[in-house]
Write an enzyme that holds these catalytic residues in place. Structure first.
Site, PDB file in Angstrom:
ATOM      1  N   CYS A  55       0.726  -1.248   0.135  1.00  0.00           N
ATOM      2  CA  CYS A  55       0.126  -0.155  -0.054  1.00  0.00           C
ATOM      3  C   CYS A  55       0.848   1.278  -0.165  1.00  0.00           C
ATOM      4  O   CYS A  55       0.624   2.430  -0.849  1.00  0.00           O
ATOM      5  CB  CYS A  55      -0.969   0.025   1.300  1.00  0.00           C
ATOM      6  SG  CYS A  55      -2.053  -1.375   1.243  1.00  0.00           S
TER       7      CYS A  55
HETATM    8  C1  BEZ Z   1       0.511  -4.690   1.801  1.00  0.00           C
HETATM    9  O1  BEZ Z   1      -0.017  -3.584   1.646  1.00  0.00           O
HETATM   10  O2  BEZ Z   1       1.584  -5.011   1.499  1.00  0.00           O
HETATM   11  C2  BEZ Z   1      -0.531  -5.481   2.368  1.00  0.00           C
HETATM   12  C3  BEZ Z   1      -1.711  -5.156   2.832  1.00  0.00           C
HETATM   13  C4  BEZ Z   1      -2.629  -6.127   3.511  1.00  0.00           C
HETATM   14  C5  BEZ Z   1      -2.471  -7.370   3.405  1.00  0.00           C
HETATM   15  C6  BEZ Z   1      -1.291  -7.931   2.783  1.00  0.00           C
HETATM   16  C7  BEZ Z   1      -0.049  -7.079   2.300  1.00  0.00           C
END
Ligand code: BEZ
Length: 211
Positions: free
Chosen positions: A46
């Site tokens: 994210c």
């Molecule tokens: C991420 O942004 O890396 C992420 C967010 C939620 C679950 C798994 C990965």
């Protein structure tokens, strides 16, 4: 509630964002818009996605597109996380990030897929036209970051095909030849494309991209 489909009106909502409170329909009035969810603040993929979107600000602006991110995290988390985006991605967040702890937006847009996670949004992205109708909808799992150059590419196609009776072929990018839609007869095509076109099959007529 049934899933939002292409051509449906984008649901309106009132929420708090990192740029202050908004009513969505008022905020996007007359513009193209992108509304995209991310699963969670302070997570790696994210962080890269929001940085990439911020880096593309000029490209979104050049196309008259307003961008909004959203997650179910509270506004204080958003504000705390913004510093990490700047530190790690080298760019400050430059678009509103919606705080949706009550899941108003997530529910209205079907961003929570219970068999993926019953608490977090997946990576949903909607392109909304100036008529407030959904023009594009994509959904990615949490583990896969999106390609925001592809989002820009699709917006180019959506804006072109909203104006002209053309469609864009596979892997098309702006400036390349496009397809005259089959609903246009050769007689109509002569008026619309007086410079001519190439007929590969009667249903597959290629023409330079209209200006
Ligand atoms: C991420 O942004 O890396 C992420 C967010 C939620 C679950 C798994 C990965």
């Amino acid at each position: 509630m049934s899933a939002l489909l292409l051509g449906d009106e984008a649901p309106d909502f009132e929420v708090d964002t990192t740029s202050g409170p908004i009513r969505f329909h008022e905020a996007i009035e007359g513009s193209w818009a992108v509304l995209f969810s991310h699963p969670k603040d302070f997570t790696p993929v994210c962080t890269t996605e929001l940085g990439m979107t911020a880096k593309l600000k000029d490209k979104f602006e050049a196309r008259g597109v307003k961008v909004f991110g959203v997650s179910v995290d509270p506004i204080d988390d958003h504000h705390a996380w913004i510093g990490d985006i700047k530190d790690t991605q080298g760019v400050a967040l430059n678009f509103p990030l919606i705080a949706d702890p009550a899941r108003k937006v997530a529910t209205a847009y079907g961003m929570i897929h219970p068999n993926a996670s019953d608490t977090l949004t997946v990576r949903s992205l909607f392109v909304i036209g100036p008529d407030k109708k959904i023009k594009l909808k994509i959904e990615y799992p949490a583990s896969t970051g999106r390609n925001f150059d592809e989002v820009i590419r699709v917006i180019d196609s959506l804006q072109l095909t909203a104006k002209h009776k053309v469609a864009t072929p596979a892997n098309w990018t702006s400036g390349e030849d496009v397809i005259i839609v089959p609903a246009v007869s050769d007689a109509e095509a002569k008026e619309k494309f007086p410079e001519g076109w190439k007929t590969l099959k009667p249903y597959l007529r290629m023409v330079p991209q209209p200006k």
